[in-house]
Design a protein around this motif. Structure first.
Motif, PDB file in Angstrom:
ATOM      1  N   ARG A  98     -28.300  39.162  13.344  1.00 23.54           N
ATOM      2  CA  ARG A  98     -29.440  39.758  12.750  1.00 23.54           C
ATOM      3  C   ARG A  98     -30.079  40.989  13.464  1.00 23.54           C
ATOM      4  O   ARG A  98     -30.246  41.976  12.929  1.00 23.54           O
ATOM      5  CB  ARG A  98     -30.473  38.760  12.738  1.00 23.54           C
ATOM      6  N   ALA A 106     -40.006  34.952  -2.522  1.00 24.39           N
ATOM      7  CA  ALA A 106     -38.818  35.309  -3.199  1.00 24.39           C
ATOM      8  C   ALA A 106     -37.726  35.920  -2.188  1.00 24.39           C
ATOM      9  O   ALA A 106     -36.456  35.902  -2.269  1.00 24.39           O
ATOM     10  CB  ALA A 106     -39.132  36.527  -4.259  1.00 24.39           C
ATOM     11  N   PHE A 107     -38.229  36.487  -1.121  1.00 24.46           N
ATOM     12  CA  PHE A 107     -37.446  37.054  -0.075  1.00 24.46           C
ATOM     13  C   PHE A 107     -37.148  35.938   1.308  1.00 24.46           C
ATOM     14  O   PHE A 107     -36.887  36.498   2.234  1.00 24.46           O
ATOM     15  CB  PHE A 107     -37.975  38.367   0.357  1.00 24.46           C
ATOM     16  N   HIS A 129     -35.056  34.262   8.703  1.00 19.75           N
ATOM     17  CA  HIS A 129     -34.056  34.897   7.706  1.00 19.75           C
ATOM     18  C   HIS A 129     -34.794  35.727   6.802  1.00 19.75           C
ATOM     19  O   HIS A 129     -34.085  36.072   5.703  1.00 19.75           O
ATOM     20  CB  HIS A 129     -33.391  33.806   7.188  1.00 19.75           C
ATOM     21  N   CYS A 163     -35.507  38.259   4.276  1.00 26.48           N
ATOM     22  CA  CYS A 163     -34.445  39.277   3.733  1.00 26.48           C
ATOM     23  C   CYS A 163     -34.457  40.632   4.221  1.00 26.48           C
ATOM     24  O   CYS A 163     -35.339  41.386   4.465  1.00 26.48           O
ATOM     25  CB  CYS A 163     -34.625  39.394   2.114  1.00 26.48           C
ATOM     26  N   TRP A 199     -33.205  28.529  -2.576  1.00 28.39           N
ATOM     27  CA  TRP A 199     -32.301  28.750  -1.692  1.00 28.39           C
ATOM     28  C   TRP A 199     -32.280  27.574  -0.714  1.00 28.39           C
ATOM     29  O   TRP A 199     -32.966  26.598  -1.197  1.00 28.39           O
ATOM     30  CB  TRP A 199     -33.174  30.077  -0.764  1.00 28.39           C
ATOM     31  N   HIS A 203     -27.556  33.177  15.277  1.00 31.51           N
ATOM     32  CA  HIS A 203     -28.352  34.062  14.079  1.00 31.51           C
ATOM     33  C   HIS A 203     -28.333  35.383  14.728  1.00 31.51           C
ATOM     34  O   HIS A 203     -28.332  36.415  14.009  1.00 31.51           O
ATOM     35  CB  HIS A 203     -29.364  33.266  13.363  1.00 31.51           C
ATOM     36  N   PHE A 253     -39.483  27.363   5.660  1.00 31.10           N
ATOM     37  CA  PHE A 253     -39.152  28.438   6.243  1.00 31.10           C
ATOM     38  C   PHE A 253     -39.499  28.761   7.486  1.00 31.10           C
ATOM     39  O   PHE A 253     -39.104  29.388   8.733  1.00 31.10           O
ATOM     40  CB  PHE A 253     -39.594  29.675   5.228  1.00 31.10           C
ATOM     41  N   MET A 290     -24.781  35.391   8.565  1.00 31.17           N
ATOM     42  CA  MET A 290     -26.049  35.403   9.087  1.00 31.17           C
ATOM     43  C   MET A 290     -26.834  34.293   8.698  1.00 31.17           C
ATOM     44  O   MET A 290     -27.870  33.626   9.125  1.00 31.17           O
ATOM     45  CB  MET A 290     -26.643  36.725   9.790  1.00 31.17           C
ATOM     46  N   VAL A 291     -27.095  34.506   7.156  1.00 24.10           N
ATOM     47  CA  VAL A 291     -28.069  33.772   6.438  1.00 24.10           C
ATOM     48  C   VAL A 291     -27.936  32.088   6.605  1.00 24.10           C
ATOM     49  O   VAL A 291     -28.688  31.526   6.397  1.00 24.10           O
ATOM     50  CB  VAL A 291     -28.280  34.266   4.943  1.00 24.10           C
ATOM     51  N   ARG A 312     -31.600  24.525   2.474  1.00 26.16           N
ATOM     52  CA  ARG A 312     -31.637  24.392   3.993  1.00 26.16           C
ATOM     53  C   ARG A 312     -31.347  22.857   4.210  1.00 26.16           C
ATOM     54  O   ARG A 312     -31.200  22.073   3.161  1.00 26.16           O
ATOM     55  CB  ARG A 312     -33.023  24.321   4.453  1.00 26.16           C
ATOM     56  N   ILE A 337     -25.736  50.018  -2.470  1.00 25.00           N
ATOM     57  CA  ILE A 337     -25.356  49.226  -1.455  1.00 25.00           C
ATOM     58  C   ILE A 337     -23.799  49.815  -0.791  1.00 25.00           C
ATOM     59  O   ILE A 337     -23.847  49.757   0.347  1.00 25.00           O
ATOM     60  CB  ILE A 337     -25.440  47.995  -1.533  1.00 25.00           C
ATOM     61  N   THR A 358     -28.567  40.182  -6.576  1.00 20.78           N
ATOM     62  CA  THR A 358     -30.051  39.983  -6.332  1.00 20.78           C
ATOM     63  C   THR A 358     -30.992  41.169  -7.066  1.00 20.78           C
ATOM     64  O   THR A 358     -31.753  41.070  -7.562  1.00 20.78           O
ATOM     65  CB  THR A 358     -30.250  39.984  -4.805  1.00 20.78           C
ATOM     66  N   ALA A 380     -25.303  40.593  -0.739  1.00 17.71           N
ATOM     67  CA  ALA A 380     -26.577  40.471  -0.784  1.00 17.71           C
ATOM     68  C   ALA A 380     -27.366  41.532  -1.778  1.00 17.71           C
ATOM     69  O   ALA A 380     -28.494  41.473  -2.156  1.00 17.71           O
ATOM     70  CB  ALA A 380     -27.350  40.129   0.553  1.00 17.71           C
ATOM     71  N   GLY A 381     -26.754  42.831  -1.332  1.00 19.85           N
ATOM     72  CA  GLY A 381     -27.321  43.821  -1.893  1.00 19.85           C
ATOM     73  C   GLY A 381     -27.110  44.132  -3.397  1.00 19.85           C
ATOM     74  O   GLY A 381     -27.577  45.044  -3.943  1.00 19.85           O
TER      75      GLY A 381
HETATM   76  C1  HEM Z   1     -34.427  41.322  -5.257  1.00 17.46           C
HETATM   77  C2  HEM Z   1     -33.450  41.331  -4.553  1.00 17.46           C
HETATM   78  C3  HEM Z   1     -33.308  40.307  -3.294  1.00 17.46           C
HETATM   79  C4  HEM Z   1     -33.778  39.044  -3.169  1.00 17.46           C
HETATM   80  C5  HEM Z   1     -34.541  38.214  -4.154  1.00 17.46           C
HETATM   81  C6  HEM Z   1     -33.234  38.633  -1.904  1.00 17.46           C
HETATM   82  C7  HEM Z   1     -33.676  37.111  -1.500  1.00 17.46           C
HETATM   83  C8  HEM Z   1     -33.125  36.757  -0.417  1.00 17.46           C
HETATM   84  C9  HEM Z   1     -33.621  35.284   0.250  1.00 17.46           C
HETATM   85  C10 HEM Z   1     -34.242  34.492  -0.472  1.00 17.46           C
HETATM   86  C11 HEM Z   1     -33.224  35.277   1.558  1.00 17.46           C
HETATM   87  C12 HEM Z   1     -32.940  34.033   2.234  1.00 17.46           C
HETATM   88  C13 HEM Z   1     -33.884  33.904   3.262  1.00 17.46           C
HETATM   89  C14 HEM Z   1     -34.132  32.829   4.261  1.00 17.46           C
HETATM   90  O1  HEM Z   1     -33.167  32.136   4.220  1.00 17.46           O
HETATM   91  O2  HEM Z   1     -35.359  32.574   4.728  1.00 17.46           O
HETATM   92  C15 HEM Z   1     -32.133  36.646   1.817  1.00 17.46           C
HETATM   93  C16 HEM Z   1     -31.637  36.829   3.081  1.00 17.46           C
HETATM   94  C17 HEM Z   1     -31.137  38.358   3.210  1.00 17.46           C
HETATM   95  N1  HEM Z   1     -30.928  39.137   2.387  1.00 17.46           N
HETATM   96 FE1  HEM Z   1     -31.599  39.326   0.479  1.00 17.46          FE
HETATM   97  N2  HEM Z   1     -32.438  39.447  -1.177  1.00 17.46           N
HETATM   98  C18 HEM Z   1     -32.406  40.675  -2.116  1.00 17.46           C
HETATM   99  C19 HEM Z   1     -31.962  41.948  -2.061  1.00 17.46           C
HETATM  100  C20 HEM Z   1     -31.065  42.050  -0.575  1.00 17.46           C
HETATM  101  C21 HEM Z   1     -30.630  43.296  -0.500  1.00 17.46           C
HETATM  102  C22 HEM Z   1     -30.904  44.807  -1.200  1.00 17.46           C
HETATM  103  C23 HEM Z   1     -29.925  43.202   0.713  1.00 17.46           C
HETATM  104  C24 HEM Z   1     -28.835  44.350   1.456  1.00 17.46           C
HETATM  105  C25 HEM Z   1     -29.202  45.324   1.543  1.00 17.46           C
HETATM  106  C26 HEM Z   1     -30.299  41.910   1.201  1.00 17.46           C
HETATM  107  C27 HEM Z   1     -29.634  41.428   2.584  1.00 17.46           C
HETATM  108  C28 HEM Z   1     -29.986  40.081   2.959  1.00 17.46           C
HETATM  109  C29 HEM Z   1     -29.593  39.507   4.181  1.00 17.46           C
HETATM  110  C30 HEM Z   1     -28.844  40.301   5.180  1.00 17.46           C
HETATM  111  C31 HEM Z   1     -29.807  38.154   4.488  1.00 17.46           C
HETATM  112  C32 HEM Z   1     -29.772  37.397   5.427  1.00 17.46           C
HETATM  113  C33 HEM Z   1     -31.011  37.436   6.570  1.00 17.46           C
HETATM  114  C34 HEM Z   1     -30.775  36.491   7.473  1.00 17.46           C
HETATM  115  O3  HEM Z   1     -30.309  35.576   7.474  1.00 17.46           O
HETATM  116  O4  HEM Z   1     -31.440  36.961   8.744  1.00 17.46           O
HETATM  117  N3  HEM Z   1     -30.803  41.261   0.266  1.00 17.46           N
HETATM  118  N4  HEM Z   1     -32.461  37.732   0.823  1.00 17.46           N
END
Ligand code: HEM
Length: 416
Positions: A109, A356-357, A362, A364, A303, A105, A60, A97-98, A305, A160, A257, A253-254
């Motif tokens: 972002r 986890a995030f 990237h 979350c 996740w 990106h 990461f 974006m992810v 890569r 969301i 998850t 994503a919202g």
């Molecule tokens: C428990 C809930 C959630 C988990 C476990 C989770 C997990 C993740 C993970 C693992 C990533 C990828 C990180 C990486 O590649 O380094 C990610 C990216 C992202 N998540 Fe979440 N997510 C959650 C909830 C949400 C919610 C509620 C939203 C929107 C409101 C959201 C929006 C995003 C977005 C937009 C990205 C892409 C960010 C980027 O590429 O810069 N996620 N999330």
């Protein structure tokens, strides 16, 4: 991938994250793996599986060596008909974006982070509370109920979609399209299923493009309109197509998850009723329960890569182009970071270190929103149902995909 390079890496022909054994209990599979092989190749998916916290964290932290391009790749090679439908529907190989690397990106972002203000998230708090209350009002408090359709599934979708500014009459189809997206990119659909999912994804893209066009002339107080205001400042820096791509990220994503975070949290708390009793007696423990769930049983357990150049990871030499299965759930059980990792511990001090995030560029965008939703859901449940218990003897089932995990239904009893 060259055979001689693979030879330096242990191979586990029996590892299949879509097998029924794995889906039923991935942690049992994790425990059966030899600890001296923290990175191994899994032919069933053609990925290198990375299990240890420091190795996943290193991936990461190093976007120069590890590309995000694999994040949403269909796990199963698509049949030409499905691929053509996707392409014609405006789906891009790197759809949002992810899975984009710098500098592309940042184009998505940066405006997302600007529009996703802490104030906007804080404004959602009262809506989350209202929605939890309404959903729990509808529950018959004298009989067992399924937590997933009653609360865990409708809450994140409501939040969301209203956050983004999707009109309520469109929520149902949007939920369905998101289900198709999860199956296509993270599951193992058969050719006819792929075509069906691809048609639905094309409809999903078409819907979002239309939504952006409509909002452009009828703004509201919502996230989509906040992005349009950024577009107005410099239409070249953020195009309408890019706004549609950002909405494609958030609407998906919202949802599941967070549904699964709530389902996993309630499951783990009720597995030992003393845990539930603790959060009822002291609701201040609820934020910790959410963090511990994200470590112990994360709703995004994997996740992905892909290596940009030859690297050594976990002592294993990997070629450029090696696809990595970052097993986030396994990293949460890494005893070098989390002592007694297989114990769900409401008093654990460092649960927030869980990956986890994700981490770094990237990380979350919705992490704060997801945690607040889960906390308020648990607060509402604990207040209304202090004697909540799991219905005994139920067999939990999980959707067959690698990245979104939580019980499909979870039967609970309001009273003992
Ligand atoms: C428990 C809930 C959630 C988990 C476990 C989770 C997990 C993740 C993970 C693992 C990533 C990828 C990180 C990486 O590649 O380094 C990610 C990216 C992202 N998540 Fe979440 N997510 C959650 C909830 C949400 C919610 C509620 C939203 C929107 C409101 C959201 C929006 C995003 C977005 C937009 C990205 C892409 C960010 C980027 O590429 O810069 N996620 N999330």
């Amino acid at each position: 991938m060259a055979t001689e390079q693979r030879a330096t890496c242990p191979v586990r022909a029996d590892f299949d994250p879509l097998s029924s054994v794995f889906l039923a209990d991935p942690f049992a599979v994790l425990m059966s793996l030899p600890s001296e092989a923290p990175v191994f190749y899994a032919p069933s998916i053609d990925y290198y599986v990375v299990t240890r916290y420091p190795d996943i964290e290193a991936v990461f932290l190093d976007p120069d060596s590890y590309s995000a391009a694999a994040a949403q790749l269909p796990l199963e090679r698509l049949v030409p008909e499905a691929a053509e439908i996707l392409l014609a529907g405006g789906h891009k190989p790197q759809p949002s974006m992810v899975s984009l690397d710098p500098p592309a990106h940042a184009r998505l972002r940066s405006p997302t982070v600007r529009a996703f203000t802490p104030g906007r998230v804080a404004d959602m708090e009262s809506r989350i509370r209202r929605t939890v209350e309404q959903l729990l009002d509808a529950v018959d408090a004298t009989a067992p109920f399924d937590l997933v359709p009653s609360l865990a599934f409708p809450l994140p979708a409501t939040i969301i979609f209203s956050f983004v500014g999707v009109p309520e009459q469109d929520w149902q189809p949007l939920k369905e399209w998101c289900g198709h997206r999860a199956s296509l990119a993270w599951g193992r659909p058969k050719p006819d299923e792929q075509v069906h999912h691809a048609r639905n994804m094309a409809a999903y893209h078409g819907y979002l493009r239309k939504l952006v066009a409509t909002k452009a002339t009828a703004r509201g107080d919502d996230f989509a309109s906040a992005l349009l205001a950024i577009h107005d400042e410099n239409p070249e820096a953020l195009t309408l197509d890019e706004i549609s791509s950002i909405l494609y990220s958030l609407t998906f994503a919202g949802q599941e998850t967070t549904t699964h975070l709530i389902g996993n949290a309630v499951r783990r708390l009720l597995e030992d009723p003393a845990r539930w009793d603790s959060i009822v007696a002291d609701p201040q423990l609820i934020p910790r329960a959410v963090l511990e769930t994200l470590r112990f049983d994360p709703s995004v357990p994997v996740w992905r890569r892909v290596t940009k150049r030859p690297v050594t990871l976990g002592g294993v030499a990997l070629p450029a182009g090696a696809k990595l299965f970052l097993w986030l759930a396994a990293s949460g059980r890494d005893a070098s970071v989390f002592p007694g990792p297989d114990r769900f511990d409401l008093n654990r001090r460092n649960a927030s270190k869980a990956l986890a995030f994700g981490k770094r560029i990237h990380y979350c965008v919705g992490a704060a929103l997801a945690k607040v939703e889960a906390q308020i859901a648990l607060e509402g449940l604990a207040r209304r149902f202090p004697r909540l218990r799991l219905v005994a003897g139920q067999q939990l089932s999980f959707h067959a995909n690698i990245s979104f995990r939580g019980p499909q239904s979870l039967w609970v009893r309001p009273t003992e």
